[in-house]
Design a protein around this motif. Structure first.
Motif, mmCIF file in Angstrom:
data_model
loop_
_atom_site.group_PDB
_atom_site.id
_atom_site.type_symbol
_atom_site.label_atom_id
_atom_site.label_comp_id
_atom_site.label_asym_id
_atom_site.label_seq_id
_atom_site.Cartn_x
_atom_site.Cartn_y
_atom_site.Cartn_z
ATOM 1 N N PHE A 190 0.838 -1.195 0.000
ATOM 2 C CA PHE A 190 0.000 0.000 0.000
ATOM 3 C C PHE A 190 0.877 1.250 0.000
ATOM 4 O O PHE A 190 2.050 1.212 0.394
ATOM 5 C CB PHE A 190 -0.910 0.004 1.242
ATOM 6 C CG PHE A 190 -1.973 -1.063 1.198
ATOM 7 C CD1 PHE A 190 -3.176 -0.838 0.534
ATOM 8 C CD2 PHE A 190 -1.763 -2.304 1.794
ATOM 9 C CE1 PHE A 190 -4.152 -1.825 0.475
ATOM 10 C CE2 PHE A 190 -2.734 -3.300 1.738
ATOM 11 C CZ PHE A 190 -3.931 -3.064 1.076
ATOM 12 N N HIS A 196 -3.506 0.824 7.763
ATOM 13 C CA HIS A 196 -4.324 -0.395 7.794
ATOM 14 C C HIS A 196 -5.675 -0.127 8.459
ATOM 15 O O HIS A 196 -5.752 0.560 9.474
ATOM 16 C CB HIS A 196 -3.553 -1.467 8.572
ATOM 17 C CG HIS A 196 -4.262 -2.765 8.678
ATOM 18 N ND1 HIS A 196 -4.539 -3.551 7.589
ATOM 19 C CD2 HIS A 196 -4.777 -3.420 9.756
ATOM 20 C CE1 HIS A 196 -5.174 -4.645 7.985
ATOM 21 N NE2 HIS A 196 -5.329 -4.581 9.298
ATOM 22 N N CYS A 202 -5.951 -7.660 5.265
ATOM 23 C CA CYS A 202 -6.137 -6.388 4.572
ATOM 24 C C CYS A 202 -7.410 -6.404 3.726
ATOM 25 O O CYS A 202 -7.550 -5.606 2.795
ATOM 26 C CB CYS A 202 -4.915 -6.063 3.714
ATOM 27 S SG CYS A 202 -3.535 -5.481 4.708
ATOM 28 N N CYS A 205 -8.912 -3.071 3.589
ATOM 29 C CA CYS A 205 -8.084 -1.961 3.112
ATOM 30 C C CYS A 205 -8.383 -1.692 1.633
ATOM 31 O O CYS A 205 -8.640 -2.624 0.863
ATOM 32 C CB CYS A 205 -6.603 -2.282 3.320
ATOM 33 S SG CYS A 205 -6.181 -2.431 5.060
ATOM 34 N N HIS A 280 0.215 -2.499 7.769
ATOM 35 C CA HIS A 280 -0.490 -3.661 7.208
ATOM 36 C C HIS A 280 0.235 -4.970 7.525
ATOM 37 O O HIS A 280 -0.186 -6.029 7.085
ATOM 38 C CB HIS A 280 -0.612 -3.518 5.685
ATOM 39 C CG HIS A 280 -1.231 -2.222 5.272
ATOM 40 N ND1 HIS A 280 -2.593 -2.040 5.184
ATOM 41 C CD2 HIS A 280 -0.665 -1.029 4.958
ATOM 42 C CE1 HIS A 280 -2.846 -0.784 4.807
ATOM 43 N NE2 HIS A 280 -1.691 -0.150 4.671
HETATM 44 ZN ZN LIG Z 1 -4.112 -3.444 5.566
#
Ligand SMILES: [Zn+2]
Length: 323
Positions: A190, A196, A202, A205, A280
């Motif tokens: 990311f 996160h 994730c 996300c 994350h």
């Molecule tokens: Zn994440």
């Protein structure tokens, strides 16, 4: 089958891991496992002994639940006190990668500490002085035996021309299902300032915030050489990761043990990338990353001739010589 028993002086390679999963991967690289040493009442380390090619190797892991520079130093110091013929140290395990425009790092890649300029391939990120010109590392430089530096060059050179046994070494480990790549899940990087969203994965996300990368068409292990940042503080924020890396002149990964070994146990640090040192981060890539690092350590040992290793100073002689 009865395991062979060798004499303590026969072991020339000391391999340190921090986590049980790293020790497990290391153990799977052994061509043969040897009989254990009798436990020494003054040394709580538990050793795994064996050989890789011509080299007799001793493995040791940090005590359960301990991480960081001090426990790592303690294990290495006890190891070299007991196994006084050790010529090389290897610190092998997982680390958090720092992808950048200079280093196209993906999960499962391997980072190898490569000495250059003012430090020995490892820089401590939480021990130094911040000045106007950035971070000054105040610890002493690591000194690797010249033979190990030459071996790094040789391995790198072999890989340029396609002489590469990494996949073979890796498959011997990933045959154990726990280490298989398919167990690790997707590789998501990311944007560094995107944090996160709650939860163990994730899934929540935003895919809009993924860094756009051209997917690799091969699953071959990619090895990066450069500086590794080490410290007792876990880095788990993308912005902090990038800032620290920039202050340190560009690092390839963060980990938590190497700085503890710099003064007492000259070693090459080999880290399989299991996360991106951001919010994350999770543990699912750890087994596969531990396996790629162990495979790379085996590859490095394979380019070191035993006869040359025997002529090299022991780790303590090398430290004394450094002055
Ligand atoms: Zn994440």
């Amino acid at each position: 089958m009865e395991r062979r028993r060798l004499c303590i002086q026969d072991y020339t390679v000391g391999w340190v891991c921090a986590l049980p999963i790293e020790l497990a991967a290391a153990t799977k690289t052994l061509d043969e496992e040897h009989q254990a040493l009798p436990q020494d009442e003054n040394d709580p380390n538990v050793y795994t002994l064996g050989c890789i090619g011509e080299h007799n190797v001793v493995l040791a892991c940090l005590p359960a639940g301990q991480t960081g520079t001090s426990p790592a130093a303690a294990v290495a110091i006890r190891m070299k006190a007991k196994l006084t013929s050790i010529r090389f140290g290897l610190l092998v395990g997982i680390g958090g990668g720092v992808p950048s425009s200079d280093a196209n790092i993906w999960l499962g890649d391997v980072v190898v500490s490569q000495p250059h300029m003012r430090h020995g391939g490892v820089v401590q990120h939480d021990f130094g002085k911040m000045g106007l010109s950035g971070f000054t590392q105040t610890g002493p430089p690591n000194t690797l035996p010249p033979l190990l530096l030459n071996a790094l060059s040789k391995m790198r050179s072999n890989h340029y021309i396609g002489r590469n046994d990494l996949s073979k070494h890796l498959s011997a480990i990933t045959r154990v299902p726990h280490f298989a790549r398919v167990m690790a899940g997707p590789d998501l990087l990311f944007e560094s300032d995107y944090n996160h969203i709650e939860g163990p994965t994730c899934d929540q996300c935003s895919r809009e915030k993924l860094v756009k990368r051209i997917a690799r068409d091969s699953q071959d292990i990619v090895v990066h050489y450069g500086t590794i940042a080490s410290g007792n503080q876990v880095v788990k924020d993308g912005v902090t990761r990038d800032r620290l890396s920039s202050e340190l002149g560009g690092v390839l990964c963060f980990e938590m043990e190497a700085a503890g070994l710099m003064n007492s146990f000259p070693c090459v640090v080999i880290r399989g990338i299991c996360d991106y040192a951001d919010s994350h981060k999770h543990k699912r890539w750890q087994p596969y990353a531990a396996a790629t690092a162990a495979a790379c350590a085996k590859e490095l040992l394979s380019v070191i001739p035993l006869t040359e290793a025997a002529k090299t100073r022991t780790v303590d002689e090398a430290i004394d010589h450094r002055g």
